[in-house]
Design a protein around this motif. Sequence first.
Motif, PDB file in Angstrom:
ATOM      1  N   ARG A 102     -59.628 -10.752 -29.061  1.00 34.83           N
ATOM      2  CA  ARG A 102     -58.579 -10.925 -29.474  1.00 34.83           C
ATOM      3  C   ARG A 102     -58.110  -9.956 -30.422  1.00 34.83           C
ATOM      4  NH1 ARG A 102     -58.006 -10.424 -35.294  1.00 34.83           N
ATOM      5  NH2 ARG A 102     -59.688  -9.625 -34.912  1.00 34.83           N
ATOM      6  N   ILE A 103     -59.030  -8.496 -30.609  1.00 34.67           N
ATOM      7  CA  ILE A 103     -58.850  -6.992 -31.081  1.00 34.67           C
ATOM      8  C   ILE A 103     -58.070  -6.483 -29.836  1.00 34.67           C
ATOM      9  CG2 ILE A 103     -59.453  -4.939 -32.054  1.00 34.67           C
ATOM     10  CD1 ILE A 103     -61.510  -6.247 -32.604  1.00 34.67           C
ATOM     11  N   CYS A 104     -57.994  -6.813 -28.842  1.00 34.41           N
ATOM     12  CA  CYS A 104     -57.342  -5.798 -27.776  1.00 34.41           C
ATOM     13  C   CYS A 104     -56.339  -6.744 -27.633  1.00 34.41           C
ATOM     14  CB  CYS A 104     -58.136  -5.706 -26.375  1.00 34.41           C
ATOM     15  SG  CYS A 104     -60.063  -4.528 -26.525  1.00 34.41           S
ATOM     16  N   ARG A 106     -46.975   5.643 -38.312  1.00 33.03           N
ATOM     17  CA  ARG A 106     -48.146   4.675 -38.408  1.00 33.03           C
ATOM     18  C   ARG A 106     -48.218   3.460 -38.063  1.00 33.03           C
ATOM     19  NH1 ARG A 106     -44.746  -0.414 -40.722  1.00 33.03           N
ATOM     20  NH2 ARG A 106     -46.352  -1.898 -41.465  1.00 33.03           N
ATOM     21  N   ASN A 107     -47.509   3.211 -36.887  1.00 35.01           N
ATOM     22  CA  ASN A 107     -48.273   2.890 -35.740  1.00 35.01           C
ATOM     23  C   ASN A 107     -49.246   3.155 -34.879  1.00 35.01           C
ATOM     24  OD1 ASN A 107     -46.508   0.276 -35.712  1.00 35.01           O
ATOM     25  ND2 ASN A 107     -45.139   0.852 -35.035  1.00 35.01           N
ATOM     26  N   LYS A 108     -49.579   4.496 -34.704  1.00 28.95           N
ATOM     27  CA  LYS A 108     -50.169   5.531 -34.446  1.00 28.95           C
ATOM     28  C   LYS A 108     -51.668   5.420 -35.162  1.00 28.95           C
ATOM     29  CE  LYS A 108     -51.211  10.546 -32.719  1.00 28.95           C
ATOM     30  NZ  LYS A 108     -50.494  11.222 -31.611  1.00 28.95           N
ATOM     31  N   ALA A 109     -51.658   5.176 -36.080  1.00 34.75           N
ATOM     32  CA  ALA A 109     -53.130   4.999 -37.179  1.00 34.75           C
ATOM     33  C   ALA A 109     -53.354   3.393 -36.691  1.00 34.75           C
ATOM     34  CB  ALA A 109     -52.301   4.934 -38.497  1.00 34.75           C
ATOM     35  N   ILE A 110     -52.632   2.597 -36.289  1.00 41.36           N
ATOM     36  CA  ILE A 110     -52.828   1.048 -36.411  1.00 41.36           C
ATOM     37  C   ILE A 110     -54.016   1.121 -34.924  1.00 41.36           C
ATOM     38  CG2 ILE A 110     -51.931  -0.866 -36.303  1.00 41.36           C
ATOM     39  CD1 ILE A 110     -50.527  -0.787 -38.212  1.00 41.36           C
ATOM     40  N   ILE A 111     -53.751   1.686 -34.205  1.00 43.45           N
ATOM     41  CA  ILE A 111     -53.287   1.742 -32.348  1.00 43.45           C
ATOM     42  C   ILE A 111     -54.672   2.530 -32.882  1.00 43.45           C
ATOM     43  CG2 ILE A 111     -53.333   3.097 -30.533  1.00 43.45           C
ATOM     44  CD1 ILE A 111     -50.306   2.461 -30.443  1.00 43.45           C
ATOM     45  N   ILE A 112     -54.928   3.903 -33.250  1.00 44.34           N
ATOM     46  CA  ILE A 112     -56.380   4.716 -32.999  1.00 44.34           C
ATOM     47  C   ILE A 112     -57.125   4.003 -34.023  1.00 44.34           C
ATOM     48  CG2 ILE A 112     -55.472   6.739 -32.349  1.00 44.34           C
ATOM     49  CD1 ILE A 112     -55.406   7.822 -35.054  1.00 44.34           C
ATOM     50  N   SER A 113     -56.903   3.171 -35.240  1.00 40.49           N
ATOM     51  CA  SER A 113     -57.955   2.477 -35.289  1.00 40.49           C
ATOM     52  C   SER A 113     -58.931   1.575 -34.625  1.00 40.49           C
ATOM     53  CB  SER A 113     -57.552   1.467 -36.547  1.00 40.49           C
ATOM     54  OG  SER A 113     -57.063   2.352 -37.892  1.00 40.49           O
ATOM     55  N   ASN A 114     -58.430   1.243 -33.858  1.00 41.88           N
ATOM     56  CA  ASN A 114     -58.967   0.500 -33.548  1.00 41.88           C
ATOM     57  C   ASN A 114     -60.744   0.566 -32.052  1.00 41.88           C
ATOM     58  OD1 ASN A 114     -57.254  -2.595 -32.354  1.00 41.88           O
ATOM     59  ND2 ASN A 114     -56.200  -0.982 -31.859  1.00 41.88           N
ATOM     60  N   GLY A 115     -60.880   1.825 -32.290  1.00 41.89           N
ATOM     61  CA  GLY A 115     -61.786   1.609 -31.963  1.00 41.89           C
ATOM     62  C   GLY A 115     -63.143   1.462 -32.548  1.00 41.89           C
ATOM     63  N   GLU A 116     -63.180   1.716 -33.874  1.00 44.85           N
ATOM     64  CA  GLU A 116     -64.300   1.922 -34.810  1.00 44.85           C
ATOM     65  C   GLU A 116     -64.260  -0.382 -35.280  1.00 44.85           C
ATOM     66  OE1 GLU A 116     -63.044   4.651 -34.620  1.00 44.85           O
ATOM     67  OE2 GLU A 116     -64.443   5.773 -35.551  1.00 44.85           O
ATOM     68  N   LEU A 117     -63.258  -0.928 -35.575  1.00 44.50           N
ATOM     69  CA  LEU A 117     -62.980  -2.344 -35.395  1.00 44.50           C
ATOM     70  C   LEU A 117     -63.747  -2.610 -34.350  1.00 44.50           C
ATOM     71  CD1 LEU A 117     -59.493  -2.904 -36.030  1.00 44.50           C
ATOM     72  CD2 LEU A 117     -61.520  -3.318 -38.266  1.00 44.50           C
ATOM     73  N   LEU A 118     -63.607  -2.799 -32.615  1.00 41.22           N
ATOM     74  CA  LEU A 118     -64.008  -2.878 -32.372  1.00 41.22           C
ATOM     75  C   LEU A 118     -65.951  -2.673 -31.944  1.00 41.22           C
ATOM     76  CD1 LEU A 118     -61.835  -1.821 -29.051  1.00 41.22           C
ATOM     77  CD2 LEU A 118     -62.154  -3.957 -29.793  1.00 41.22           C
ATOM     78  N   SER A 119     -66.078  -1.211 -31.758  1.00 42.42           N
ATOM     79  CA  SER A 119     -67.854  -1.012 -32.563  1.00 42.42           C
ATOM     80  C   SER A 119     -68.459  -2.080 -33.922  1.00 42.42           C
ATOM     81  CB  SER A 119     -67.815   0.149 -32.357  1.00 42.42           C
ATOM     82  OG  SER A 119     -67.070   0.754 -33.432  1.00 42.42           O
ATOM     83  N   ALA A 175     -65.951   4.802 -33.699  1.00 43.38           N
ATOM     84  CA  ALA A 175     -65.634   4.452 -32.441  1.00 43.38           C
ATOM     85  C   ALA A 175     -66.877   4.503 -31.233  1.00 43.38           C
ATOM     86  CB  ALA A 175     -64.745   4.772 -31.717  1.00 43.38           C
ATOM     87  N   LEU A 176     -67.192   3.861 -29.952  1.00 44.85           N
ATOM     88  CA  LEU A 176     -67.828   4.404 -28.918  1.00 44.85           C
ATOM     89  C   LEU A 176     -68.000   5.751 -28.859  1.00 44.85           C
ATOM     90  CD1 LEU A 176     -68.493   1.159 -26.929  1.00 44.85           C
ATOM     91  CD2 LEU A 176     -68.658   1.500 -29.403  1.00 44.85           C
ATOM     92  N   SER A 177     -68.850   6.380 -28.379  1.00 45.17           N
ATOM     93  CA  SER A 177     -68.264   7.748 -27.671  1.00 45.17           C
ATOM     94  C   SER A 177     -67.263   7.743 -26.695  1.00 45.17           C
ATOM     95  CB  SER A 177     -69.486   7.971 -26.802  1.00 45.17           C
ATOM     96  OG  SER A 177     -69.263   9.636 -26.485  1.00 45.17           O
ATOM     97  N   LYS A 178     -66.456   9.255 -26.965  1.00 45.11           N
ATOM     98  CA  LYS A 178     -64.650   8.886 -26.293  1.00 45.11           C
ATOM     99  C   LYS A 178     -63.564   7.797 -26.568  1.00 45.11           C
ATOM    100  CE  LYS A 178     -66.590  12.600 -24.015  1.00 45.11           C
ATOM    101  NZ  LYS A 178     -67.914  13.004 -24.355  1.00 45.11           N
TER     102      LYS A 178
END
Length: 458
Positions: A96-98, A117-130, A38-41
């Motif tokens: 769409r991702i956001c 399970r939901n937390k994993a989905i939330i924190i995966s979005n950084g890598e999907l977006l970058s 994911a982008l830094s931070k």
Amino acid sequence: MIVMKFGGTSVANFEAITRTIFIIGGKLDQKPVVVVSALSKVTDLLYRISDTAASSNAAEMETLLAQLRERHVNLAAELLEQSPMLKEEAVAEVNRICDSLDSLARAVCAVGELSDRNKAIIISNGELLSSTVICFAMNAKGIRTGFIDARTMMVTNDSYLKGEPVVDEILARVPGTVAQAYEGKDAVITQGFIASNLNGEQTVLGRGGSDYSASLIGLAVDAEKIEIWTDVDGVRSADPRKVANTKYLEKISFEEAAEMAHFGAKVLHPLTIEPAVKKNIPIYVLNSTNPSGKGTAILRNELIEDGVKSVSFKENIRVINIFSMRMINTSGFLRRVFEIFSESKVSVDLISTSEANISVTVDASEKIDSVVEQLSEFAEVIVDDDKSQVSVIGKNIVKLNGMLKRTFAPLKKCNVYMISQGASFVNISFVVDREELTEVVQSLHHHLFETPEELETF
Ligand code: ADP
Ligand code: ASP
Ligand code: MG
């Protein structure tokens, strides 16, 4: 084929991503599989989003969600300024991702309860977006890039937030997925850190896990090498944020690197080395802000010289002292103790034992309440907080003459609580008070790396 992993600072913003794409563009003849964080931070931001959602703090959560969207939309627009069609597509994809993240976060916020399970989905979005934004930017720069959703090929067990890879499944899935994505392309890009379990539910590998993803992918595609691009000129003799005058290490062994990472050097995820070792795949740690530098090569043991390479540390650990007269002359006592740690999934770092006492160190983030409760049923248990663990690491140092004397000479004034040596030939570790850590690490590093042996005054 090579694997090139770019960490958060290498993809932090327009300038960093432009540099990163230039680096990738110079290696197309080696068929790169690009793995991005994911982008830094951003992962920190996603953790805060999950916390605010879980505590039903809707106002703050909405502010953070808007920040996340704005950063990525602006970045896509900036990177794709010259390609209006791709820009429109990229911005739509980011939105769409956001949108999907927003709906999940709002649903969590409404009930005020967050499952792993939901937390994993939330924190995966950084890598999907970058990875989405960078993939568009690479194509805009003329590098025909195939996109791989890592969740289709990186498989872990059911531990949603610290998934353990199911290596056979990864080995079965990755080569075909990569080959297919490569058809008609110059490069492929995928995400570090994120994965799914065998039921297709999302998981992550734990903080800093993109290095581990890169190494697993390297193993699966039989890569010639794995490049870990970060913000320092390779691996150094200590954490440069803590110690001045650290030494650049041109090459270290797999074993030294694994010990350094395991004993606190944050430059690599602790498990990065494990997959690479299986096929002797060299790992290079390189600086994306100084791409012409040589970086550090992590190679097989036989290619590396003996000697001290690093002073690493874990800043915040606990010592658990377990005392029982029943330990004397009984078999099975140690087994019982470590079964409790294992069943509670608490990971132990150092161990030392005496006639009626066992001392172990654990990371301060480990939840030890249940371990202490169970141990207290048959032993006296004392937990010492606010301790730090320091490790001197280097090939065969345990066999070097006078090494213990050299290690402990600069520590004349401070208390040393536990010493562990000999479990591997590459590591001498000990425990000190946390408040003494900075001074200990600095004087030990100075003594081992900046004082010629013949000038030592003992
Ligand atoms: P990335 O985002 O690229 O994964 P990290 O922040 O995870 O980067 O790792 C790089 C950082 O690791 C460096 O900026 C440095 O401060 C820190 N670090 C800790 N120990 C060492 C070491 N022995 N050698 C080099 N860097 C180290
Ligand atoms: N983005 C994840 C983290 O910040 C994984 C990684 O960067 O390696 O922990
Ligand atoms: Mg990292």
